[in-house]
Design an enzyme around this catalytic site. Structure first.
Site, mmCIF file in Angstrom:
data_model
loop_
_atom_site.group_PDB
_atom_site.id
_atom_site.type_symbol
_atom_site.label_atom_id
_atom_site.label_comp_id
_atom_site.label_asym_id
_atom_site.label_seq_id
_atom_site.Cartn_x
_atom_site.Cartn_y
_atom_site.Cartn_z
ATOM 1 N N ASN A 99 -21.683 -32.450 13.654
ATOM 2 C CA ASN A 99 -21.417 -33.520 12.754
ATOM 3 C C ASN A 99 -20.928 -34.759 13.376
ATOM 4 O O ASN A 99 -20.136 -34.880 14.039
ATOM 5 C CB ASN A 99 -20.038 -32.953 11.537
ATOM 6 N N LYS A 133 -20.458 -37.731 12.108
ATOM 7 C CA LYS A 133 -19.720 -38.425 11.262
ATOM 8 C C LYS A 133 -20.149 -40.089 11.272
ATOM 9 O O LYS A 133 -21.333 -40.142 11.156
ATOM 10 C CB LYS A 133 -18.253 -38.512 11.619
ATOM 11 N N HIS A 155 -16.531 -31.934 3.169
ATOM 12 C CA HIS A 155 -15.645 -32.174 4.586
ATOM 13 C C HIS A 155 -14.224 -32.694 4.026
ATOM 14 O O HIS A 155 -14.206 -33.683 3.217
ATOM 15 C CB HIS A 155 -16.524 -33.116 5.529
ATOM 16 N N GLU A 181 -12.736 -35.194 5.422
ATOM 17 C CA GLU A 181 -12.764 -36.566 5.455
ATOM 18 C C GLU A 181 -13.268 -37.167 4.525
ATOM 19 O O GLU A 181 -12.535 -37.985 3.759
ATOM 20 C CB GLU A 181 -13.432 -37.046 6.759
ATOM 21 N N GLU A 241 -12.496 -25.355 8.304
ATOM 22 C CA GLU A 241 -12.114 -26.494 9.248
ATOM 23 C C GLU A 241 -10.617 -26.656 8.867
ATOM 24 O O GLU A 241 -10.459 -27.622 7.731
ATOM 25 C CB GLU A 241 -12.924 -27.672 9.087
ATOM 26 N N GLY A 249 -10.468 -33.058 15.058
ATOM 27 C CA GLY A 249 -10.437 -34.190 15.992
ATOM 28 C C GLY A 249 -9.082 -34.247 16.726
ATOM 29 O O GLY A 249 -8.636 -35.435 17.213
ATOM 30 N N SER A 284 -12.018 -29.064 16.484
ATOM 31 C CA SER A 284 -11.750 -29.157 17.989
ATOM 32 C C SER A 284 -12.407 -28.027 18.827
ATOM 33 O O SER A 284 -11.996 -27.537 19.644
ATOM 34 C CB SER A 284 -10.438 -29.074 18.070
#
Ligand code: PGA
Length: 251
Positions: free
Chosen positions: A11, A13, A98, A100, A168, A174, A213
């Site tokens: 991904n 992003k 996702h 985010e 996730e 991250g 991660s």
């Protein structure tokens, strides 16, 4: 036990300009051994790069996907992208829900589900993301939160061929923090059990990815866990070397 083909998905992003095509070319050039081992590889670039990268990747071991789509096929939705447009650009799959997007755009489970239905109508594989926050995990609610997200975000019509789940944990994305192997095992077993309740034996064909991660140095541990069928990789998917080193855990 149904054999599920491992999937390692990158991904990107909101990262990547036209020069990133060179990174994809490096991935394509080095993907042979991983592909020969039966691992499916996908890269999800920003929408602006889908056409270009899909053309580059045609006939290679790497599939290209989108990072989001709208629930409607067309209309007055400035800035949005329909599933049909992703297909038209060469995408084979789409990431939906996702964390985010759930955070930055307030996407609800119902919206993610509507997008997943639209993606299916357009012929895209759906990679539906779920995952708890740190506060939810510390409160002992991680499995309950993910169960609710799965229930709400995954459409009723789903098969192993058209649905992938990515677990996730929000606090692992991250950050360099990853759950313990025991916590990943517990969550993936819980997700498989929930999917079996809903989809019966078909749930055995659905791939459950871990994301958050994932790096070359922890992939070997994570990707060999029971009911972990691959990874959704963010930062480490931007470099061909790291991305393929992660997928190399299957060799
Ligand atoms: P990360 O991102 O690998 O950079 O933690 C994972 C993701 O958000 O899909």
């Amino acid at each position: 036990m149904t054999a599920r083909r491992p999937l390692v998905a990158g991904n990107w992003k909101m990262n990547g300009l036209s020069g990133s095509a060179a990174e994809l070319e490096r991935m394509i050039a080095a993907a042979g051994p991983v592909a020969a081992a039966g691992v499916e590889l996908m890269i999800f670039p920003p929408a602006t790069l889908i056409s270009r990268l899909a053309a580059l990747a045609a006939g290679s071991a790497i599939g290209i996907g989108g990072q989001d789509c709208h629930a409607r096929p067309s209309g007055a939705h400035t800035g949005d992208i329909a599933a049909e447009m992703l297909v038209d650009a060469g995408a084979k799959a789409v990431i939906l829900g996702h964390s985010e997007r759930r955070t930055d755009h307030g996407e609800t489970d119902a919206e993610v589900r509507a997008k997943a239905e639209a993606a299916h109508r357009a012929g895209l594989v759906r990679v539906v993301c779920v995952g708890e926050t740190l506060a939810e995990r510390e409160a002992g609610r991680a499995v309950a939160v993910v169960a609710r997200q799965l229930e709400g975000s995954v459409p009723d019509a789903a098969t192993g061929a058209d649905l992938v789940i990515a677990y996730e944990p929000v606090w692992a994305i991250g950050t360099g923090h990853v759950p313990t192997a025991a916590d990943i095992l517990e969550m993936h077993a819980a997700m498989r059990a929930l999917l079996r309740q809903r989809f019966g034996a078909e749930a055995n064909a659905m791939r459950l990815l871990y994301g958050g991660s994932v790096k070359p140095d922890n992939a070997g541990t994570i990707l060999t866990l029971t009911d972990v069928d691959g990874a959704l990789v963010g930062g480490a998917s931007l470099k061909a070397h790291d991305f393929l080193a992660i997928a190399g855990a299957y060799i």
